[in-house]
Design an enzyme around this catalytic site. Structure first.
Site, PDB file in Angstrom:
ATOM      1  N   HIS A 271       0.856  -1.195   0.000  1.00 53.66           N
ATOM      2  CA  HIS A 271       0.000   0.000   0.000  1.00 53.66           C
ATOM      3  C   HIS A 271       0.884   1.234   0.000  1.00 53.66           C
ATOM      4  O   HIS A 271       1.935   1.250   0.614  1.00 53.66           O
ATOM      5  CB  HIS A 271      -0.897   0.018   1.250  1.00 53.66           C
ATOM      6  CG  HIS A 271      -2.056   0.937   1.105  1.00 53.66           C
ATOM      7  ND1 HIS A 271      -1.952   2.279   1.342  1.00 53.66           N
ATOM      8  CD2 HIS A 271      -3.327   0.718   0.702  1.00 53.66           C
ATOM      9  CE1 HIS A 271      -3.128   2.846   1.121  1.00 53.66           C
ATOM     10  NE2 HIS A 271      -3.980   1.928   0.727  1.00 53.66           N
ATOM     11  N   ASP A 328      -7.950  -5.232  -0.221  1.00 59.84           N
ATOM     12  CA  ASP A 328      -8.427  -6.105  -1.302  1.00 59.84           C
ATOM     13  C   ASP A 328      -8.085  -7.559  -1.090  1.00 59.84           C
ATOM     14  O   ASP A 328      -8.519  -8.425  -1.861  1.00 59.84           O
ATOM     15  CB  ASP A 328      -7.821  -5.636  -2.632  1.00 59.84           C
ATOM     16  CG  ASP A 328      -8.371  -4.277  -3.040  1.00 59.84           C
ATOM     17  OD1 ASP A 328      -7.587  -3.400  -3.427  1.00 59.84           O
ATOM     18  OD2 ASP A 328      -9.600  -4.093  -2.928  1.00 59.84           O
TER      19      ASP A 328
HETATM   20  C1  SDX Z   1      -6.151  -0.027  -3.059  1.00 57.64           C
HETATM   21  O1  SDX Z   1      -4.255   4.460  -2.195  1.00 57.64           O
HETATM   22  C2  SDX Z   1      -5.216   3.860  -1.604  1.00 57.64           C
HETATM   23  O2  SDX Z   1      -5.632   4.188  -0.490  1.00 57.64           O
HETATM   24  C3  SDX Z   1      -5.842   2.684  -2.361  1.00 57.64           C
HETATM   25  C4  SDX Z   1      -6.862   1.877  -1.584  1.00 57.64           C
HETATM   26  C5  SDX Z   1      -8.123   2.673  -1.329  1.00 57.64           C
HETATM   27  O3  SDX Z   1      -8.849   2.344  -0.373  1.00 57.64           O
HETATM   28  O4  SDX Z   1      -8.439   3.568  -2.163  1.00 57.64           O
HETATM   29  O5  SDX Z   1      -6.325   1.479  -0.334  1.00 57.64           O
HETATM   30  C6  SDX Z   1      -7.298   0.636  -2.356  1.00 57.64           C
HETATM   31  O6  SDX Z   1      -5.918   0.263  -4.202  1.00 57.64           O
HETATM   32  C7  SDX Z   1      -5.294  -1.005  -2.317  1.00 57.64           C
HETATM   33  C8  SDX Z   1      -4.067  -1.519  -3.154  1.00 57.64           C
HETATM   34  C9  SDX Z   1      -4.551  -2.617  -4.091  1.00 57.64           C
HETATM   35  N1  SDX Z   1      -3.498  -2.967  -5.059  1.00 57.64           N
HETATM   36  C10 SDX Z   1      -2.841  -4.165  -4.974  1.00 57.64           C
HETATM   37  O7  SDX Z   1      -3.017  -4.985  -4.079  1.00 57.64           O
HETATM   38  C11 SDX Z   1      -1.875  -4.422  -6.129  1.00 57.64           C
HETATM   39  C12 SDX Z   1      -0.547  -4.933  -5.576  1.00 57.64           C
HETATM   40  N2  SDX Z   1       0.075  -3.845  -4.841  1.00 57.64           N
HETATM   41  C13 SDX Z   1       1.078  -3.063  -5.499  1.00 57.64           C
HETATM   42  O8  SDX Z   1       0.978  -2.934  -6.872  1.00 57.64           O
HETATM   43  C14 SDX Z   1       1.544  -1.834  -4.742  1.00 57.64           C
HETATM   44  O9  SDX Z   1       1.824  -2.252  -3.459  1.00 57.64           O
HETATM   45  C15 SDX Z   1       0.635  -0.611  -4.662  1.00 57.64           C
HETATM   46  C16 SDX Z   1       0.157  -0.201  -6.018  1.00 57.64           C
HETATM   47  C17 SDX Z   1      -0.528  -0.864  -3.782  1.00 57.64           C
HETATM   48  C18 SDX Z   1       1.460   0.534  -4.045  1.00 57.64           C
HETATM   49  O10 SDX Z   1       2.456   0.849  -4.957  1.00 57.64           O
HETATM   50  P1  SDX Z   1       3.613   1.936  -4.621  1.00 57.64           P
HETATM   51  O11 SDX Z   1       3.320   2.659  -3.357  1.00 57.64           O
HETATM   52  O12 SDX Z   1       3.825   2.717  -5.875  1.00 57.64           O
HETATM   53  O13 SDX Z   1       4.861   1.027  -4.288  1.00 57.64           O
HETATM   54  P2  SDX Z   1       5.885   0.506  -5.359  1.00 57.64           P
HETATM   55  O14 SDX Z   1       5.166  -0.078  -6.538  1.00 57.64           O
HETATM   56  O15 SDX Z   1       6.904   1.564  -5.599  1.00 57.64           O
HETATM   57  O16 SDX Z   1       6.586  -0.716  -4.568  1.00 57.64           O
HETATM   58  C19 SDX Z   1       7.623  -0.494  -3.618  1.00 57.64           C
HETATM   59  C20 SDX Z   1       8.457  -1.775  -3.655  1.00 57.64           C
HETATM   60  C21 SDX Z   1       8.914  -2.163  -5.066  1.00 57.64           C
HETATM   61  O17 SDX Z   1      10.084  -2.959  -4.941  1.00 57.64           O
HETATM   62  P3  SDX Z   1      11.536  -2.208  -5.107  1.00 57.64           P
HETATM   63  O18 SDX Z   1      11.484  -1.501  -6.465  1.00 57.64           O
HETATM   64  O19 SDX Z   1      11.640  -1.259  -3.941  1.00 57.64           O
HETATM   65  O20 SDX Z   1      12.525  -3.355  -5.062  1.00 57.64           O
HETATM   66  O21 SDX Z   1       7.660  -2.876  -3.185  1.00 57.64           O
HETATM   67  C22 SDX Z   1       7.472  -3.808  -4.258  1.00 57.64           C
HETATM   68  C23 SDX Z   1       7.811  -3.074  -5.544  1.00 57.64           C
HETATM   69  O22 SDX Z   1       8.263  -3.997  -6.546  1.00 57.64           O
HETATM   70  N3  SDX Z   1       6.059  -4.197  -4.218  1.00 57.64           N
HETATM   71  C24 SDX Z   1       5.608  -5.435  -4.407  1.00 57.64           C
HETATM   72  C25 SDX Z   1       4.216  -5.365  -4.199  1.00 57.64           C
HETATM   73  N4  SDX Z   1       3.874  -4.106  -3.905  1.00 57.64           N
HETATM   74  C26 SDX Z   1       5.015  -3.384  -3.917  1.00 57.64           C
HETATM   75  N5  SDX Z   1       6.250  -6.593  -4.738  1.00 57.64           N
HETATM   76  C27 SDX Z   1       5.464  -7.699  -4.861  1.00 57.64           C
HETATM   77  N6  SDX Z   1       4.115  -7.710  -4.656  1.00 57.64           N
HETATM   78  C28 SDX Z   1       3.466  -6.566  -4.344  1.00 57.64           C
HETATM   79  N7  SDX Z   1       2.132  -6.568  -4.165  1.00 57.64           N
END
Ligand code: SDX
Length: 392
Positions: A271, A328
Protein backbone atom coordinates in the site's frame (compact mmCIF):
# COMPACT_ATOMS: atom_id res chain seq x y z
CA UNK A 1 11.30 23.76 -18.09
CA UNK A 2 8.89 26.54 -17.14
CA UNK A 3 10.60 27.02 -13.80
CA UNK A 4 9.81 23.48 -12.52
CA UNK A 5 12.98 21.58 -11.58
CA UNK A 6 11.70 18.50 -9.73
CA UNK A 7 8.76 16.17 -10.27
CA UNK A 8 7.06 13.69 -7.91
CA UNK A 9 6.05 10.55 -9.89
CA UNK A 10 2.79 9.11 -8.55
CA UNK A 11 2.57 12.09 -6.21
CA UNK A 12 4.24 9.97 -3.49
CA UNK A 13 5.26 13.08 -1.59
CA UNK A 14 2.69 15.62 -2.75
CA UNK A 15 -0.29 16.90 -0.77
CA UNK A 16 -3.04 17.86 -3.23
CA UNK A 17 -5.54 19.49 -0.88
CA UNK A 18 -6.70 20.12 2.66
CA UNK A 19 -9.53 17.84 3.72
CA UNK A 20 -11.58 17.30 6.88
CA UNK A 21 -13.15 14.02 5.76
CA UNK A 22 -10.82 11.04 6.35
CA UNK A 23 -7.73 10.64 8.52
CA UNK A 24 -5.13 7.96 7.77
CA UNK A 25 -2.01 7.14 9.74
CA UNK A 26 0.00 4.72 7.59
CA UNK A 27 2.59 3.95 10.25
CA UNK A 28 0.07 3.15 12.97
CA UNK A 29 -2.60 1.69 10.67
CA UNK A 30 -5.28 4.17 11.75
CA UNK A 31 -8.34 5.05 9.63
CA UNK A 32 -11.09 7.46 10.74
CA UNK A 33 -14.10 8.98 8.91
CA UNK A 34 -14.82 12.48 10.27
CA UNK A 35 -13.01 11.48 13.47
CA UNK A 36 -14.87 8.21 14.06
CA UNK A 37 -12.71 5.05 14.01
CA UNK A 38 -13.37 2.55 11.24
CA UNK A 39 -13.52 -0.18 13.89
CA UNK A 40 -16.47 1.52 15.66
CA UNK A 41 -18.31 2.41 12.46
CA UNK A 42 -17.93 -1.14 11.06
CA UNK A 43 -19.44 -2.50 14.28
CA UNK A 44 -22.13 0.06 15.15
CA UNK A 45 -23.09 2.07 12.03
CA UNK A 46 -24.87 1.15 8.83
CA UNK A 47 -23.78 2.12 5.32
CA UNK A 48 -26.37 4.86 4.73
CA UNK A 49 -25.60 6.71 7.97
CA UNK A 50 -21.87 6.34 7.22
CA UNK A 51 -22.54 7.90 3.81
CA UNK A 52 -24.35 10.79 5.53
CA UNK A 53 -21.45 11.19 7.99
CA UNK A 54 -18.83 11.31 5.23
CA UNK A 55 -20.78 13.72 3.02
CA UNK A 56 -22.20 16.13 5.62
CA UNK A 57 -19.66 15.73 8.44
CA UNK A 58 -21.90 14.56 11.31
CA UNK A 59 -23.69 11.34 12.24
CA UNK A 60 -27.35 12.00 11.29
CA UNK A 61 -30.16 12.32 13.83
CA UNK A 62 -33.08 9.93 13.38
CA UNK A 63 -35.00 12.64 11.49
CA UNK A 64 -32.04 13.58 9.28
CA UNK A 65 -31.45 9.93 8.36
CA UNK A 66 -35.17 9.38 7.64
CA UNK A 67 -35.25 12.43 5.33
CA UNK A 68 -32.00 11.36 3.59
CA UNK A 69 -33.41 7.87 3.08
CA UNK A 70 -36.74 9.13 1.71
CA UNK A 71 -35.06 11.73 -0.53
CA UNK A 72 -32.92 8.93 -1.99
CA UNK A 73 -35.90 6.57 -2.41
CA UNK A 74 -37.86 9.28 -4.26
CA UNK A 75 -35.05 9.32 -6.86
CA UNK A 76 -34.60 5.55 -7.28
CA UNK A 77 -36.21 5.39 -10.76
CA UNK A 78 -33.86 5.18 -13.74
CA UNK A 79 -35.09 6.48 -17.11
CA UNK A 80 -36.34 3.60 -19.25
CA UNK A 81 -34.17 4.76 -22.20
CA UNK A 82 -31.09 3.98 -20.12
CA UNK A 83 -31.88 0.34 -20.84
CA UNK A 84 -31.16 0.94 -24.52
CA UNK A 85 -27.60 1.90 -23.58
CA UNK A 86 -27.23 -1.18 -21.39
CA UNK A 87 -28.63 -3.34 -24.21
CA UNK A 88 -25.90 -2.03 -26.51
CA UNK A 89 -23.16 -3.75 -24.51
CA UNK A 90 -21.99 -7.29 -25.33
CA UNK A 91 -22.54 -9.77 -22.46
CA UNK A 92 -18.75 -10.02 -22.25
CA UNK A 93 -18.43 -6.33 -21.23
CA UNK A 94 -16.71 -5.83 -17.86
CA UNK A 95 -19.23 -4.46 -15.32
CA UNK A 96 -16.86 -1.60 -14.39
CA UNK A 97 -16.90 -0.36 -17.99
CA UNK A 98 -20.68 -0.69 -18.09
CA UNK A 99 -21.04 1.15 -14.77
CA UNK A 100 -18.74 4.00 -15.79
CA UNK A 101 -20.59 4.43 -19.10
CA UNK A 102 -24.06 4.28 -17.54
CA UNK A 103 -23.05 6.76 -14.81
CA UNK A 104 -21.95 9.19 -17.51
CA UNK A 105 -25.09 8.47 -19.54
CA UNK A 106 -27.23 9.39 -16.51
CA UNK A 107 -26.21 13.03 -17.10
CA UNK A 108 -28.33 13.20 -20.24
CA UNK A 109 -31.41 12.24 -18.22
CA UNK A 110 -30.56 14.48 -15.25
CA UNK A 111 -29.23 17.76 -16.75
CA UNK A 112 -29.95 19.69 -13.54
CA UNK A 113 -27.06 17.84 -11.89
CA UNK A 114 -24.37 19.46 -14.06
CA UNK A 115 -24.17 23.16 -13.16
CA UNK A 116 -24.52 22.95 -9.41
CA UNK A 117 -23.33 25.97 -7.43
CA UNK A 118 -25.62 26.05 -4.40
CA UNK A 119 -25.58 23.47 -1.62
CA UNK A 120 -29.18 22.65 -2.45
CA UNK A 121 -28.35 21.95 -6.11
CA UNK A 122 -25.42 19.78 -4.96
CA UNK A 123 -27.69 17.92 -2.52
CA UNK A 124 -30.19 17.14 -5.30
CA UNK A 125 -27.39 15.77 -7.52
CA UNK A 126 -26.02 13.75 -4.60
CA UNK A 127 -29.29 12.02 -3.69
CA UNK A 128 -30.00 11.28 -7.36
CA UNK A 129 -26.64 9.54 -7.71
CA UNK A 130 -26.88 7.64 -4.40
CA UNK A 131 -30.32 6.41 -5.53
CA UNK A 132 -29.53 5.43 -9.12
CA UNK A 133 -25.97 4.08 -8.76
CA UNK A 134 -26.97 0.79 -7.04
CA UNK A 135 -29.63 0.26 -9.72
CA UNK A 136 -27.01 0.61 -12.47
CA UNK A 137 -24.52 -1.57 -10.54
CA UNK A 138 -27.14 -4.32 -10.20
CA UNK A 139 -28.11 -3.91 -13.87
CA UNK A 140 -24.46 -4.55 -14.82
CA UNK A 141 -24.68 -7.91 -13.07
CA UNK A 142 -28.07 -8.81 -14.54
CA UNK A 143 -26.62 -8.09 -18.00
CA UNK A 144 -23.66 -10.36 -17.28
CA UNK A 145 -26.01 -13.15 -16.20
CA UNK A 146 -28.59 -12.54 -18.98
CA UNK A 147 -31.28 -11.98 -16.38
CA UNK A 148 -34.22 -9.53 -16.59
CA UNK A 149 -33.62 -6.26 -14.70
CA UNK A 150 -35.01 -5.80 -11.21
CA UNK A 151 -36.19 -2.26 -10.32
CA UNK A 152 -35.88 -2.69 -6.57
CA UNK A 153 -38.30 -2.31 -3.68
CA UNK A 154 -38.36 0.95 -1.74
CA UNK A 155 -39.77 -0.78 1.32
CA UNK A 156 -36.32 -2.37 1.82
CA UNK A 157 -33.22 -0.75 3.30
CA UNK A 158 -30.52 0.62 1.01
CA UNK A 159 -28.22 -2.42 1.07
CA UNK A 160 -31.02 -5.02 1.08
CA UNK A 161 -32.64 -3.29 -1.91
CA UNK A 162 -29.31 -3.45 -3.75
CA UNK A 163 -29.01 -7.15 -2.90
CA UNK A 164 -32.56 -7.75 -4.18
CA UNK A 165 -31.82 -5.95 -7.47
CA UNK A 166 -28.75 -8.17 -7.83
CA UNK A 167 -30.15 -11.55 -6.78
CA UNK A 168 -33.98 -11.61 -7.10
CA UNK A 169 -35.32 -14.39 -9.32
CA UNK A 170 -38.14 -13.45 -11.74
CA UNK A 171 -40.53 -16.15 -10.58
CA UNK A 172 -39.68 -16.44 -6.88
CA UNK A 173 -40.37 -14.30 -3.79
CA UNK A 174 -37.17 -12.54 -2.71
CA UNK A 175 -35.69 -13.53 0.66
CA UNK A 176 -32.18 -13.15 2.11
CA UNK A 177 -30.36 -14.03 5.37
CA UNK A 178 -29.88 -10.94 7.51
CA UNK A 179 -26.22 -12.01 8.01
CA UNK A 180 -25.60 -11.57 4.29
CA UNK A 181 -26.97 -8.00 4.33
CA UNK A 182 -24.95 -7.26 7.49
CA UNK A 183 -21.77 -8.57 5.83
CA UNK A 184 -22.28 -6.45 2.69
CA UNK A 185 -23.15 -3.41 4.83
CA UNK A 186 -19.89 -3.81 6.80
CA UNK A 187 -17.80 -4.25 3.62
CA UNK A 188 -19.34 -1.14 2.05
CA UNK A 189 -18.56 0.89 5.20
CA UNK A 190 -14.94 -0.32 5.13
CA UNK A 191 -14.57 0.82 1.51
CA UNK A 192 -16.40 4.14 1.93
CA UNK A 193 -13.45 6.57 1.82
CA UNK A 194 -9.67 6.60 1.91
CA UNK A 195 -8.46 10.22 1.54
CA UNK A 196 -6.59 11.08 -1.68
CA UNK A 197 -6.24 7.65 -3.34
CA UNK A 198 -6.00 7.31 -7.12
CA UNK A 199 -9.75 7.26 -7.89
CA UNK A 200 -10.62 10.00 -5.38
CA UNK A 201 -7.88 12.21 -6.81
CA UNK A 202 -9.42 11.52 -10.23
CA UNK A 203 -12.88 12.56 -8.99
CA UNK A 204 -11.40 15.75 -7.54
CA UNK A 205 -9.43 16.76 -10.61
CA UNK A 206 -12.30 16.07 -13.05
CA UNK A 207 -14.67 17.85 -10.66
CA UNK A 208 -12.28 20.80 -10.42
CA UNK A 209 -13.13 21.71 -14.03
CA UNK A 210 -16.82 21.90 -12.91
CA UNK A 211 -17.67 19.01 -15.23
CA UNK A 212 -20.39 17.98 -12.74
CA UNK A 213 -20.77 15.23 -10.13
CA UNK A 214 -21.82 12.34 -12.41
CA UNK A 215 -18.97 12.97 -14.90
CA UNK A 216 -16.49 13.10 -12.00
CA UNK A 217 -17.74 9.84 -10.50
CA UNK A 218 -17.74 8.15 -13.92
CA UNK A 219 -14.03 9.05 -14.19
CA UNK A 220 -13.41 7.78 -10.66
CA UNK A 221 -14.96 4.42 -11.57
CA UNK A 222 -12.52 4.09 -14.47
CA UNK A 223 -9.55 4.87 -12.21
CA UNK A 224 -10.73 2.34 -9.60
CA UNK A 225 -10.98 -0.36 -12.29
CA UNK A 226 -7.21 -0.74 -12.57
CA UNK A 227 -5.65 -3.89 -10.99
CA UNK A 228 -3.21 -1.73 -9.01
CA UNK A 229 -6.20 -0.04 -7.32
CA UNK A 230 -9.73 -1.37 -6.77
CA UNK A 231 -9.36 -3.95 -9.52
CA UNK A 232 -6.96 -5.76 -7.16
CA UNK A 233 -9.86 -7.47 -5.35
CA UNK A 234 -10.71 -9.34 -8.55
CA UNK A 235 -7.01 -9.99 -9.26
CA UNK A 236 -6.52 -11.43 -5.74
CA UNK A 237 -9.15 -14.13 -6.22
CA UNK A 238 -7.83 -14.92 -9.71
CA UNK A 239 -4.34 -15.26 -8.17
CA UNK A 240 -5.57 -17.46 -5.29
CA UNK A 241 -7.52 -19.63 -7.75
CA UNK A 242 -4.38 -20.01 -9.90
CA UNK A 243 -2.39 -21.07 -6.83
CA UNK A 244 -5.11 -23.55 -5.83
CA UNK A 245 -5.23 -25.01 -9.36
CA UNK A 246 -1.44 -25.16 -9.33
CA UNK A 247 -1.48 -27.51 -6.32
CA UNK A 248 -1.52 -24.78 -3.67
CA UNK A 249 2.20 -24.08 -4.11
CA UNK A 250 2.41 -20.62 -2.51
CA UNK A 251 6.25 -20.69 -2.48
CA UNK A 252 6.36 -20.60 -6.29
CA UNK A 253 4.16 -17.49 -6.35
CA UNK A 254 6.12 -15.82 -3.57
CA UNK A 255 9.29 -16.37 -5.66
CA UNK A 256 7.55 -14.89 -8.73
CA UNK A 257 6.46 -11.85 -6.71
CA UNK A 258 10.08 -11.23 -5.65
CA UNK A 259 11.60 -11.80 -9.08
CA UNK A 260 12.28 -8.39 -10.62
CA UNK A 261 12.23 -9.95 -14.09
CA UNK A 262 8.71 -11.20 -13.47
CA UNK A 263 5.91 -8.58 -13.67
CA UNK A 264 3.80 -10.70 -11.28
CA UNK A 265 2.93 -8.97 -8.01
CA UNK A 266 1.31 -10.51 -4.95
CA UNK A 267 -2.12 -8.94 -5.47
CA UNK A 268 -3.75 -7.63 -2.31
CA UNK A 269 -0.36 -6.87 -0.76
CA UNK A 270 1.31 -3.52 -0.30
CA UNK A 271 0.00 0.00 0.00
CA UNK A 272 1.18 3.52 -0.76
CA UNK A 273 0.28 4.80 2.69
CA UNK A 274 -0.03 1.82 5.06
CA UNK A 275 3.42 0.64 6.09
CA UNK A 276 1.72 -1.52 8.68
CA UNK A 277 -1.40 -3.67 8.57
CA UNK A 278 -4.29 -2.07 6.63
CA UNK A 279 -6.87 -1.81 9.46
CA UNK A 280 -9.61 -2.68 6.99
CA UNK A 281 -7.84 -5.93 6.07
CA UNK A 282 -7.77 -6.93 9.73
CA UNK A 283 -11.54 -6.44 10.09
CA UNK A 284 -12.32 -8.13 6.76
CA UNK A 285 -10.15 -11.15 7.62
CA UNK A 286 -12.18 -11.71 10.83
CA UNK A 287 -15.44 -11.11 8.92
CA UNK A 288 -14.41 -13.68 6.30
CA UNK A 289 -14.11 -16.38 8.98
CA UNK A 290 -17.47 -15.27 10.49
CA UNK A 291 -19.43 -15.16 7.21
CA UNK A 292 -18.07 -18.46 5.89
CA UNK A 293 -18.78 -20.02 9.30
CA UNK A 294 -22.36 -18.65 9.34
CA UNK A 295 -22.95 -19.92 5.80
CA UNK A 296 -21.24 -23.24 6.49
CA UNK A 297 -18.80 -22.69 3.61
CA UNK A 298 -15.34 -24.30 3.50
CA UNK A 299 -13.40 -22.32 0.88
CA UNK A 300 -9.87 -23.71 0.23
CA UNK A 301 -9.00 -20.31 -1.20
CA UNK A 302 -9.33 -18.78 2.30
CA UNK A 303 -6.76 -21.26 3.63
CA UNK A 304 -4.41 -20.44 0.74
CA UNK A 305 -4.84 -16.72 1.50
CA UNK A 306 -3.97 -17.25 5.16
CA UNK A 307 -0.94 -19.36 4.17
CA UNK A 308 0.27 -16.68 1.76
CA UNK A 309 -0.16 -13.97 4.40
CA UNK A 310 1.81 -15.99 6.97
CA UNK A 311 4.66 -16.62 4.50
CA UNK A 312 4.81 -12.98 3.40
CA UNK A 313 4.88 -11.68 6.97
CA UNK A 314 7.96 -13.85 7.58
CA UNK A 315 9.70 -13.11 4.27
CA UNK A 316 12.47 -10.44 4.37
CA UNK A 317 11.54 -9.14 0.88
CA UNK A 318 8.04 -8.28 2.09
CA UNK A 319 9.04 -7.30 5.62
CA UNK A 320 11.81 -4.94 4.40
CA UNK A 321 9.33 -3.27 1.99
CA UNK A 322 6.60 -3.19 4.64
CA UNK A 323 4.22 -5.09 2.38
CA UNK A 324 1.12 -6.20 4.29
CA UNK A 325 -2.29 -7.44 3.16
CA UNK A 326 -4.48 -4.51 2.09
CA UNK A 327 -8.24 -4.03 1.89
CA UNK A 328 -8.43 -6.11 -1.30
CA UNK A 329 -6.76 -9.23 0.04
CA UNK A 330 -9.67 -10.85 1.91
CA UNK A 331 -12.72 -8.96 0.61
CA UNK A 332 -13.13 -11.17 -2.47
CA UNK A 333 -13.37 -14.27 -0.28
CA UNK A 334 -16.51 -12.87 1.33
CA UNK A 335 -17.97 -11.69 -1.99
CA UNK A 336 -17.42 -15.22 -3.35
CA UNK A 337 -19.22 -16.73 -0.37
CA UNK A 338 -22.15 -14.37 -1.13
CA UNK A 339 -22.31 -15.65 -4.75
CA UNK A 340 -21.15 -12.32 -6.15
CA UNK A 341 -19.39 -13.00 -9.49
CA UNK A 342 -15.67 -12.12 -9.49
CA UNK A 343 -16.13 -9.49 -12.22
CA UNK A 344 -18.53 -7.68 -9.88
CA UNK A 345 -16.00 -7.41 -7.01
CA UNK A 346 -14.70 -4.02 -8.10
CA UNK A 347 -18.28 -2.83 -8.63
CA UNK A 348 -18.83 -3.65 -4.94
CA UNK A 349 -15.76 -1.54 -4.16
CA UNK A 350 -17.18 1.30 -6.30
CA UNK A 351 -20.55 1.20 -4.49
CA UNK A 352 -18.73 1.31 -1.16
CA UNK A 353 -16.50 4.19 -2.27
CA UNK A 354 -19.36 6.21 -3.77
CA UNK A 355 -20.10 8.22 -0.58
CA UNK A 356 -16.40 9.00 -0.16
CA UNK A 357 -16.06 10.17 -3.74
CA UNK A 358 -19.19 12.32 -3.31
CA UNK A 359 -17.93 13.76 0.00
CA UNK A 360 -14.56 14.64 -1.51
CA UNK A 361 -16.17 16.17 -4.64
CA UNK A 362 -18.54 18.26 -2.47
CA UNK A 363 -15.68 19.47 -0.21
CA UNK A 364 -13.61 20.41 -3.29
CA UNK A 365 -16.53 22.43 -4.73
CA UNK A 366 -17.51 24.09 -1.43
CA UNK A 367 -13.86 25.01 -0.86
CA UNK A 368 -13.86 26.56 -4.36
CA UNK A 369 -10.62 24.67 -5.17
CA UNK A 370 -8.90 25.90 -8.37
CA UNK A 371 -8.89 23.71 -11.50
CA UNK A 372 -6.23 21.01 -11.18
CA UNK A 373 -3.39 21.79 -13.57
CA UNK A 374 0.11 20.57 -12.56
CA UNK A 375 3.30 21.50 -14.49
CA UNK A 376 6.15 19.34 -15.88
CA UNK A 377 9.89 19.22 -16.50
CA UNK A 378 10.22 19.38 -20.31
CA UNK A 379 12.70 16.85 -21.76
CA UNK A 380 11.77 17.09 -25.46
CA UNK A 381 13.44 18.70 -28.52
CA UNK A 382 14.60 22.33 -28.68
CA UNK A 383 13.18 24.62 -31.39
CA UNK A 384 13.58 23.19 -34.92
CA UNK A 385 12.40 24.31 -38.38
CA UNK A 386 9.68 22.46 -40.34
CA UNK A 387 10.91 20.19 -43.18
CA UNK A 388 8.94 19.47 -46.34
CA UNK A 389 8.14 15.79 -46.72
CA UNK A 390 10.56 15.63 -49.68
CA UNK A 391 13.38 16.64 -47.31
CA UNK A 392 12.62 14.12 -44.53
C1 SDX B 1 -6.15 -0.03 -3.06
O1 SDX B 1 -4.26 4.46 -2.19
C2 SDX B 1 -5.22 3.86 -1.60
O2 SDX B 1 -5.63 4.19 -0.49
C3 SDX B 1 -5.84 2.68 -2.36
C4 SDX B 1 -6.86 1.88 -1.58
C5 SDX B 1 -8.12 2.67 -1.33
O3 SDX B 1 -8.85 2.34 -0.37
O4 SDX B 1 -8.44 3.57 -2.16
O5 SDX B 1 -6.32 1.48 -0.33
C6 SDX B 1 -7.30 0.64 -2.36
O6 SDX B 1 -5.92 0.26 -4.20
C7 SDX B 1 -5.29 -1.00 -2.32
C8 SDX B 1 -4.07 -1.52 -3.15
C9 SDX B 1 -4.55 -2.62 -4.09
N1 SDX B 1 -3.50 -2.97 -5.06
C10 SDX B 1 -2.84 -4.16 -4.97
O7 SDX B 1 -3.02 -4.99 -4.08
C11 SDX B 1 -1.87 -4.42 -6.13
C12 SDX B 1 -0.55 -4.93 -5.58
N2 SDX B 1 0.07 -3.85 -4.84
C13 SDX B 1 1.08 -3.06 -5.50
O8 SDX B 1 0.98 -2.93 -6.87
C14 SDX B 1 1.54 -1.83 -4.74
O9 SDX B 1 1.82 -2.25 -3.46
C15 SDX B 1 0.64 -0.61 -4.66
C16 SDX B 1 0.16 -0.20 -6.02
C17 SDX B 1 -0.53 -0.86 -3.78
C18 SDX B 1 1.46 0.53 -4.05
O10 SDX B 1 2.46 0.85 -4.96
P1 SDX B 1 3.61 1.94 -4.62
O11 SDX B 1 3.32 2.66 -3.36
O12 SDX B 1 3.82 2.72 -5.88
O13 SDX B 1 4.86 1.03 -4.29
P2 SDX B 1 5.89 0.51 -5.36
O14 SDX B 1 5.17 -0.08 -6.54
O15 SDX B 1 6.90 1.56 -5.60
O16 SDX B 1 6.59 -0.72 -4.57
C19 SDX B 1 7.62 -0.49 -3.62
C20 SDX B 1 8.46 -1.77 -3.65
C21 SDX B 1 8.91 -2.16 -5.07
O17 SDX B 1 10.08 -2.96 -4.94
P3 SDX B 1 11.54 -2.21 -5.11
O18 SDX B 1 11.48 -1.50 -6.46
O19 SDX B 1 11.64 -1.26 -3.94
O20 SDX B 1 12.52 -3.36 -5.06
O21 SDX B 1 7.66 -2.88 -3.18
C22 SDX B 1 7.47 -3.81 -4.26
C23 SDX B 1 7.81 -3.07 -5.54
O22 SDX B 1 8.26 -4.00 -6.55
N3 SDX B 1 6.06 -4.20 -4.22
C24 SDX B 1 5.61 -5.43 -4.41
C25 SDX B 1 4.22 -5.36 -4.20
N4 SDX B 1 3.87 -4.11 -3.91
C26 SDX B 1 5.01 -3.38 -3.92
N5 SDX B 1 6.25 -6.59 -4.74
C27 SDX B 1 5.46 -7.70 -4.86
N6 SDX B 1 4.11 -7.71 -4.66
C28 SDX B 1 3.47 -6.57 -4.34
N7 SDX B 1 2.13 -6.57 -4.17
Amino acid sequence: TGGITTIDPGYKNTGSCQSAITFLDGEKGILRYRGYSIEELAEKADFLETAYLLIFGELPTKEQLAKFDSDIKSESHVDEDMKKILDGFPKSAHPMGVLSALTSALIAFNPSTVNVDSEEEMYNAIVKLLAKFPVLAAWAMRKKKSQPLDYGDNSLGYVENFHKMMFSKPNEAYTVDKEIIAAIDKLLILHADHEQNCSTSTVRIVGSSHAGLFASISAGISALWGPLHGGANQAVIEMLEAIKNDGGDTKKYMAKAKDKQDPFRLMGFGHRVYKNFDPRAKIIKVAADEVLGQLGIQDPVLDIAKGLEKEALEDPYFVDRKLYPNVDFYSGIIYRALDIPVEMFTVMFALGRLPGWIAQWREMRLNKEPIGRPRQVYTGENLRAFKEVSER
